[in-house]
Design a protein around this motif. Structure first.
Motif, PDB file in Angstrom:
ATOM      1  N   ASN A  16      36.325  -7.937  14.001  1.00 20.95           N
ATOM      2  CA  ASN A  16      35.897  -6.566  14.382  1.00 20.95           C
ATOM      3  C   ASN A  16      35.915  -6.370  15.975  1.00 20.95           C
ATOM      4  O   ASN A  16      34.884  -5.914  16.598  1.00 20.95           O
ATOM      5  CB  ASN A  16      34.614  -6.200  13.686  1.00 20.95           C
ATOM      6  CG  ASN A  16      34.785  -6.090  12.187  1.00 20.95           C
ATOM      7  OD1 ASN A  16      35.686  -5.968  11.739  1.00 20.95           O
ATOM      8  ND2 ASN A  16      33.523  -6.434  11.787  1.00 20.95           N
TER       9      ASN A  16
ATOM     10  N   LYS B 102      42.193  -7.082  14.101  1.00 22.89           N
ATOM     11  CA  LYS B 102      41.352  -6.918  15.350  1.00 22.89           C
ATOM     12  C   LYS B 102      40.391  -8.150  15.164  1.00 22.89           C
ATOM     13  O   LYS B 102      39.211  -8.152  15.217  1.00 22.89           O
ATOM     14  CB  LYS B 102      40.312  -5.420  15.233  1.00 22.89           C
ATOM     15  CG  LYS B 102      41.230  -4.428  15.214  1.00 22.89           C
ATOM     16  CD  LYS B 102      40.539  -3.233  15.550  1.00 22.89           C
ATOM     17  CE  LYS B 102      41.209  -2.050  15.691  1.00 22.89           C
ATOM     18  NZ  LYS B 102      41.885  -1.793  16.994  1.00 22.89           N
ATOM     19  N   SER B 103      41.124  -9.296  15.217  1.00 20.55           N
ATOM     20  CA  SER B 103      40.396 -10.714  15.338  1.00 20.55           C
ATOM     21  C   SER B 103      40.905 -11.449  16.246  1.00 20.55           C
ATOM     22  O   SER B 103      42.131 -11.532  16.760  1.00 20.55           O
ATOM     23  CB  SER B 103      40.268 -11.002  13.955  1.00 20.55           C
ATOM     24  OG  SER B 103      41.524 -11.297  13.521  1.00 20.55           O
TER      25      SER B 103
END
Length: 110
Positions: free
Chosen positions: A10, A41-42
């Protein structure tokens, strides 16, 4: 088990940058590789020692004081961000079936 890899999830867009992540995580030890997924999103950060990964996970959640702390967990993924195959220790996960099924044939009443 001692893990050498942490996964940060995240991540805000500002942190999906190799240089930003390298500057931050290199404080905790020798980085072997950083794999970033903009789609998820990592980031997967692999260290040379498990003690370095532990230090990063335990104290490295704040990358930018203006952003919320990041969420991290240990991973057994390799430096490429993928789980390494260990065919010898678990043949069923390597595409080799270790079980058998007996099918009983029945006659149709027709």
């Amino acid at each position: 088990k001692q893990f050498k890899t942490v996964v940060a999830i995240n991540l805000p867009d500002e942190l999906l940058d190799r240089e930003v992540l390298d500057n931050h995580f290199s404080k905790y030890g020798n980085i072997v590789k950083i794999h970033i997924s903009s789609k998820n999103k990592s980031a997967v950060v692999s260290f040379s020692k498990s003690s370095e990964a532990k230090a990063a996970k335990e104290t490295g959640s704040v990358i930018d004081p203006g952003l919320p702390p990041i969420k991290m967990f240990y991973s057994d993924k390799g430096p490429d961000g993928r789980k390494p195959l260990n065919r010898a220790s678990n043949p069923s996960k390597a595409g080799v079936s270790t079980s058998s099924t007996t099918v009983k044939k029945t006659q149709s009443p027709i």
